[in-house]
Scaffold this motif. Structure first.
Motif, PDB file in Angstrom:
ATOM      1  N   ASN A  90      -9.203  -5.837  -1.802  1.00  0.00           N
ATOM      2  CA  ASN A  90      -8.067  -5.022  -2.217  1.00  0.00           C
ATOM      3  C   ASN A  90      -8.379  -4.228  -3.476  1.00  0.00           C
ATOM      4  O   ASN A  90      -7.984  -3.070  -3.613  1.00  0.00           O
ATOM      5  N   GLN A 128      -8.065  -0.150  -4.052  1.00  0.00           N
ATOM      6  CA  GLN A 128      -7.136   0.394  -5.036  1.00  0.00           C
ATOM      7  C   GLN A 128      -7.850   1.131  -6.158  1.00  0.00           C
ATOM      8  O   GLN A 128      -7.425   2.206  -6.587  1.00  0.00           O
ATOM      9  N   ALA A 149       2.008   2.593  -3.350  1.00  0.00           N
ATOM     10  CA  ALA A 149       1.058   3.330  -4.174  1.00  0.00           C
ATOM     11  C   ALA A 149       1.054   4.814  -3.861  1.00  0.00           C
ATOM     12  O   ALA A 149       0.688   5.631  -4.712  1.00  0.00           O
ATOM     13  N   ILE A 177       0.834  -1.203   0.000  1.00  0.00           N
ATOM     14  CA  ILE A 177       0.000   0.000   0.000  1.00  0.00           C
ATOM     15  C   ILE A 177       0.867   1.250   0.000  1.00  0.00           C
ATOM     16  O   ILE A 177       0.562   2.246  -0.670  1.00  0.00           O
ATOM     17  N   ALA A 217      -1.122   1.615 -10.338  1.00  0.00           N
ATOM     18  CA  ALA A 217      -2.539   1.470  -9.985  1.00  0.00           C
ATOM     19  C   ALA A 217      -3.302   0.688 -11.050  1.00  0.00           C
ATOM     20  O   ALA A 217      -4.190  -0.112 -10.730  1.00  0.00           O
ATOM     21  N   GLY A 266     -10.833   4.330   0.016  1.00  0.00           N
ATOM     22  CA  GLY A 266      -9.852   4.458  -1.059  1.00  0.00           C
ATOM     23  C   GLY A 266     -10.022   5.761  -1.819  1.00  0.00           C
ATOM     24  O   GLY A 266      -9.054   6.487  -2.097  1.00  0.00           O
ATOM     25  N   GLY A 325      -4.833  -2.704  -9.669  1.00  0.00           N
ATOM     26  CA  GLY A 325      -6.281  -2.784  -9.568  1.00  0.00           C
ATOM     27  C   GLY A 325      -6.896  -3.736 -10.571  1.00  0.00           C
ATOM     28  O   GLY A 325      -7.864  -4.449 -10.271  1.00  0.00           O
TER      29      GLY A 325
END
Length: 469
Positions: free
Chosen positions: A397, A401, A27, A24, A56, A275, A60
């Motif tokens: 997750n 994201q 990012a 994390i 990302a 997020g 993602g």
């Protein structure tokens, strides 16, 4: 007869949380280093945005696939493979000789993260039996993830100024090596059902749909409305095809019966909301601190540490409260706290002082973020059956994201649309509107909280034999 608890489960949790924090953090930490990276490497116009966005996009887009792979091939095995890939791609990022090379390496890093994150979280779920102990473990996991999302500025500023931007990537390598050495000693392997059939059509459609969606959001501020709409329609068509495929598949990538659980749906909506909010707030706050307040990297890191510290405190309190009163009230109050935090931030001026900014805005937001992230994680994952641990982890997750990618794009677009000039006063006016717009994300989370059942009507696990909705 139930198996006895793993005596090394808390050591395993610590190791997995270190990994989750690193993923994390990667990012967000790069946002601080973007100006230095753009200065040192050659990029086409606007190309530097792909340094954070490339990660990302792949992260993602491939999370659901990564979660299912870990269920089928063995969670510890996939976890170790993901660690090797993350270490190698991090090294490539630090050694990048051009902008294109760095963007490519960041994409590879995102692919490794998409394998690593759901396998780590699914090991947490299968290591701890459902109930208070799993809730506590998920609370700790959620806390480290929330802190990772806020600690990028705290760590990235001093590292970039003191050692140079390549070190924000190099620091991942020794962490991965340490976890690789310790993982076989403390982690137990597990996998889903013996059936090895892989849903290729489902994997292709959902991965393509997620990638197109994230790409459309990232490119939206600089693209025409028609092009953005076309990409959104293509993404929607791919998701519709995915649902049809899953309904007919004998071994679906994402069993649709999971979505019968209000806890899972509500918890993931809460994850999307946080997020959206934390990444959107971070991008605005980073710009305000650098372009308006003129903070040095050290001062910026110190101010940002308040957000991370508040998130840690909030997560500890939140985990305790969820076990006592349930996820629903904790999530609702936490979301309202983040709303109060962005309201304070929306009153920033060019001359706002440290106490007003850090103590009031960031502390209030951080406390809500920490507690709410824990509540959302426990709600989404606490009642999932072990066979579905990987795919449920990938879904959770992915929500966080993809929410982050959307949050950065939406809040940046709102701020730019309300900025008339490049003076500090003009920039601040745009940032204020952007902070206020974060209330829309709070509303998304409140919808998710409303879906959660009360503690007196706790949801039952979604068993593998139940039919799809």
């Amino acid at each position: 007869m139930q198996n006895p608890p793993d005596p090394k489960r808390w050591f395993a949790l610590a190791l997995l949380c270190v990994t989750g924090f690193m993923i994390i953090l990667d990012a967000s930490i790069v946002l601080v280093a973007v100006p230095s990276i753009e200065r040192d490497l050659t990029f086409s116009t606007g190309g530097v945005q792909w340094v954070p966005s490339g990660y990302a996009l792949m992260f993602g887009g491939l999370l659901l696939l990564g979660g299912r792979v870990s269920d089928l091939l063995g969670r510890r095995r996939v976890f170790l493979a993901g660690l090797v890939g993350f270490a190698a791609s991090s090294l490539l990022c630090g050694l990048a000789w051009s902008g294109d090379a760095l963007v490519l390496a960041r994409g590879l890093q995102g692919i490794a993260a998409a394998v690593l994150a759901p396998s780590a979280l699914s090991i947490v779920m299968t290591t701890f039996a459902g109930g208070p102990e799993r809730n506590k473990a998920l609370g700790i996991w959620g806390a480290t993830s929330g802190v990772g999302g806020t600690a990028g500025s705290l760590i990235g500023g001093p590292v970039t100024d003191g050692l140079g931007w390549p070190w924000i990537f190099y620091i991942n390598v020794p962490i991965c090596v340490l976890v690789l050495v310790l993982a076989p000693l403390v982690l137990q392997d597990s996998r889903g059902p013996a059936q090895r059939t892989f849903d290729i059509a489902g994997a292709v459609t959902v991965t393509a749909g997620l990638i197109v969606l994230v790409y459309a959001v990232i490119e939206a501020p600089g693209s025409s409305a028609g092009r953005t709409a076309a990409l959104a329609l293509l993404s929607a068509a791919l998701f519709a095809a995915f649902v049809l495929i899953e309904q007919r598949s004998s071994a679906p990538l994402v069993p649709l019966r999971l979505f019968r659980s209000r806890a899972l749906v509500g918890g993931n909506l809460i994850g999307i909301a946080f997020g959206l909010g934390v990444f959107g707030l971070n991008i605005l706050y980073t710009q305000y601190a650098q372009l308006v307040a003129g903070y040095s990297a050290i001062k910026y890191g110190l101010v940002s540490s308040v957000l991370a510290a508040a998130a840690v405190g909030g997560s500890m309190i939140g985990q305790h409260l969820v076990t006592r009163v349930g996820a629903r009230p904790v999530a609702a109050v936490s979301l309202l706290l983040t709303g109060a935090g962005v309201t304070v931030m929306s009153r920033l001026t060019v001359d706002t002082g440290y106490f007003e900014l850090a103590f009031w805005g960031l502390t209030i937001y951080g406390a809500g973020l920490g507690a709410g992230t824990v509540a959302g994680s426990i709600a989404a994952l606490g009642e999932v059956a072990g066979n579905d641990a990987g795919v449920a982890s990938g879904l959770q997750n992915a929500c966080f994201q993809i929410g982050g990618a959307v949050g950065i794009a939406v809040i940046s677009a709102v701020a730019v649309a309300n900025t008339n000039g490049s003076t500090p006063a003009a920039l601040t006016a745009g940032y204020r509107v952007g902070f206020a717009a974060c209330w829309a994300f709070v509303a998304v989370g409140l919808v998710g909280a409303a879906l959660l059942v009360s503690r007196k009507k706790a949801p039952q696990p979604v068993a593998a034999g139940q039919g799809a909705a």
